[in-house]
Design a protein around this motif. Structure first.
Motif, PDB file in Angstrom:
ATOM      1  N   TYR A   1       0.827  -1.209   0.000  1.00 59.97           N
ATOM      2  CA  TYR A   1       0.000   0.000   0.000  1.00 59.97           C
ATOM      3  C   TYR A   1       0.855   1.250   0.000  1.00 59.97           C
ATOM      4  O   TYR A   1       2.049   1.215   0.261  1.00 59.97           O
ATOM      5  N   GLU A   2       0.190   2.360  -0.288  1.00 56.30           N
ATOM      6  CA  GLU A   2       0.803   3.697  -0.230  1.00 56.30           C
ATOM      7  C   GLU A   2      -0.203   4.631   0.436  1.00 56.30           C
ATOM      8  O   GLU A   2      -1.352   4.765  -0.022  1.00 56.30           O
TER       9      GLU A   2
ATOM     10  N   ALA B   1       1.856   1.591  -4.918  1.00 56.38           N
ATOM     11  CA  ALA B   1       1.429   0.322  -4.338  1.00 56.38           C
ATOM     12  C   ALA B   1       1.641  -0.829  -5.318  1.00 56.38           C
ATOM     13  O   ALA B   1       2.094  -1.916  -4.940  1.00 56.38           O
TER      14      ALA B   1
ATOM     15  N   THR C   1       3.949  -4.268  -4.854  1.00 56.35           N
ATOM     16  CA  THR C   1       3.399  -5.621  -4.982  1.00 56.35           C
ATOM     17  C   THR C   1       4.173  -6.445  -5.995  1.00 56.35           C
ATOM     18  O   THR C   1       4.548  -7.599  -5.732  1.00 56.35           O
TER      19      THR C   1
ATOM     20  N   ALA D   1      -4.019   0.614  -2.209  1.00 63.26           N
ATOM     21  CA  ALA D   1      -3.473  -0.693  -1.862  1.00 63.26           C
ATOM     22  C   ALA D   1      -3.558  -1.594  -3.083  1.00 63.26           C
ATOM     23  O   ALA D   1      -4.340  -1.351  -4.014  1.00 63.26           O
ATOM     24  N   CYS D   2      -2.735  -2.632  -3.071  1.00 65.56           N
ATOM     25  CA  CYS D   2      -2.663  -3.527  -4.220  1.00 65.56           C
ATOM     26  C   CYS D   2      -2.358  -4.936  -3.742  1.00 65.56           C
ATOM     27  O   CYS D   2      -1.708  -5.138  -2.707  1.00 65.56           O
TER      28      CYS D   2
ATOM     29  N   SER E   1      -9.435   0.304   0.785  1.00 65.03           N
ATOM     30  CA  SER E   1      -8.095  -0.260   0.903  1.00 65.03           C
ATOM     31  C   SER E   1      -7.806  -0.879   2.271  1.00 65.03           C
ATOM     32  O   SER E   1      -6.805  -1.585   2.432  1.00 65.03           O
TER      33      SER E   1
END
Length: 326
Positions: free
Chosen positions: A11-12, A60, A64, A169-170, A269
C-alpha cells in the motif's frame, strides 16, 4: 482446478499526516469528536494527499510486483476498485499512465464500483474466479481513493464512525506466485440507511446483514469462527464493529483494528493494508502455525454504506509454483 493465491499485498498512504483533532468537522461537533477519539474508537491520525489517486496506486503496484517477483509484462488484467478517478476520458489517460509507469505492457485494465468500501473485496473475488478457470494467470487488484473525490471532501464518514484517509493498496491474485489461497467470497447488499425506522432499526439491519454475509461465506467454504485467526476489516470505530462481529463469533482479539489510530479509514483499501501489515509483522510463535493458535483462516471484510463483502483466505501460504521454482 487452479488455486488462486493472494500475493504480496502492499500500500501507499497519503504523503501528509495530520491529527484528527484538527479536522473542522470534529472541532464543530464535540460529541462526535469525543466518540471518535476515545480509546475505544482510537482515531488519532489521518492521511491526505495532494497527488491524484493513480500516483498512490502506482507506488502500491510497484511494491506488490517487486515483492511477488512478477514482471509487469506478465500481468494479464488490472482491476481498479475506486471511486476517485476523474470523469470522462481523463480517467482513460490516467489509467494508461499508471499501466505504463508500472510496466504493465500486456495488461487490460477495468474498473469496479457501486459497492463503496466493499468494492475491493468483490474485485478480489472476481480476480480469483478468472485465475481459477484459467482465463488469467496474474491479475492485479488495485484499490485507492482520496476523500476529495470519493466522499466529496468529507472526512467524517460512515454515519460518524470513521474518519477517511487518502491511500491506495494492491495485491496480486496469481495461479503460481507464493501467497495465501483464496477459498471463498461472499457479499451482501441491503437497503440504504435513512429510509425510516430510527437508529434501532438501522442497528438491527446491520447485525442481520453481517449474519447473512458470514452464513453465505460458510456455505461457500465451510469453516467455523474457531478456525479464523483474525478478521481484517474496514477501519471503523471498534465499538461499532464489535456489535456486528461479536454476534457472529468474531469479536475480541479476532478483530484486527490496530491500524485505526495510525491510518484511520482508508476506504476500500483497509483490508489489504491490514493484511500487508499483519504479514510483515508475523513471526513464528508455535508449532504448525505462525501464531501458535492452530487457526487456519483469515477473513478480509470490506464494509460500505449498504454493501458488505468478505474474502476467506487460508492463512497457510503456498510456495511459488512457477515452472522451475523450488
Amino acid at each position: 482446478m487452479i488455486t488462486a493465491r493472494l500475493c504480496a499485498p502492499a500500500y501507499e498512504l497519503g504523503e501528509y499526516a495530520a491529527p484528527v483533532t484538527e479536522l473542522p468537522e470534529l472541532q464543530a461537533d464535540p460529541r462526535i469528536a469525543a466518540e471518535l477519539t476515545a480509546p475505544k474508537a482510537g482515531f488519532a491520525t489521518y492521511r491526505w494527499s495532494d497527488a491524484p489517486v493513480v500516483e498512490l496506486m502506482a507506488a502500491a503496484v510497484q511494491r506488490t510486483l517487486g515483492e511477488a517477483g512478477i514482471p509487469g509484462d506478465e500481468v494479464d488484467l488490472v482491476l481498479l476498485a475506486t471511486d476517485s478517478l476523474p470523469g470522462g476520458r481523463a480517467a482513460h489517460r490516467d489509467v494508461a499512465e499508471l499501466l505504463a509507469e508500472a510496466g504493465l505492457t500486456r495488461a487490460t485494465a477495468g474498473t469496479l464500483g457501486l459497492m463503496d468500501c466493499a468494492t475491493a473485496m468483490a474485485a478480489l473475488g472476481t480476480a480469483a474466479s478468472l485465475v481459477r478457470d484459467g482465463s488469467a494467470r496474474h491479475v492485479l487488484v488495485v484499490s485507492g481513493d482520496v476523500a476529495d473525490h470519493a466522499t466529496g471532501g468529507e472526512r467524517v464518514v460512515a454515519g460518524g464512525v470513521a474518519i477517511a484517509s487518502d491511500a491506495a493498496a494492491c495485491a496480486l491474485v496469481s495461479a503460481t506466485a507464493a501467497g495465501l489461497p483464496i477459498l471463498g467470497l461472499a457479499h451482501h447488499t441491503s437497503a440504504a440507511p435513512g429510509t425510516g425506522g430510527g437508529a434501532r432499526q438501522e442497528l438491527t439491519a446491520k447485525v442481520t446483514a453481517h449474519r447473512e454475509l458470514f452464513a453465505r461465506l460458510a456455505a461457500h467454504h465451510p469453516h467455523r469462527p474457531e478456525s479464523v485467526r483474525a478478521v481484517l476489516p474496514s477501519n471503523f470505530a471498534r465499538m461499532a464493529l464489535e456489535i456486528y462481529l461479536s454476534d457472529v463469533g468474531y469479536g475480541g482479539d479476532k478483530l484486527a483494528l490496530g491500524n485505526v489510530g495510525r491510518i484511520a479509514h482508508c476506504l476500500g483499501s483497509d483490508p489489504l493494508i491490514n493484511l500487508a501489515d499483519r504479514l510483515a509483522d508475523a513471526t513464528p510463535a508455535g508449532p504448525g502455525t505462525k501464531d501458535g493458535t492452530g487457526a487456519e483462516h483469515l477473513v478480509l471484510l470490506g464494509a460500505g454504506i449498504s454493501h458488505l463483502a468478505a474474502v476467506l483466505l487460508d492463512a497457510r501460504p503456498l510456495p511459488d509454483a512457477s515452472e522451475g521454482a523450488f
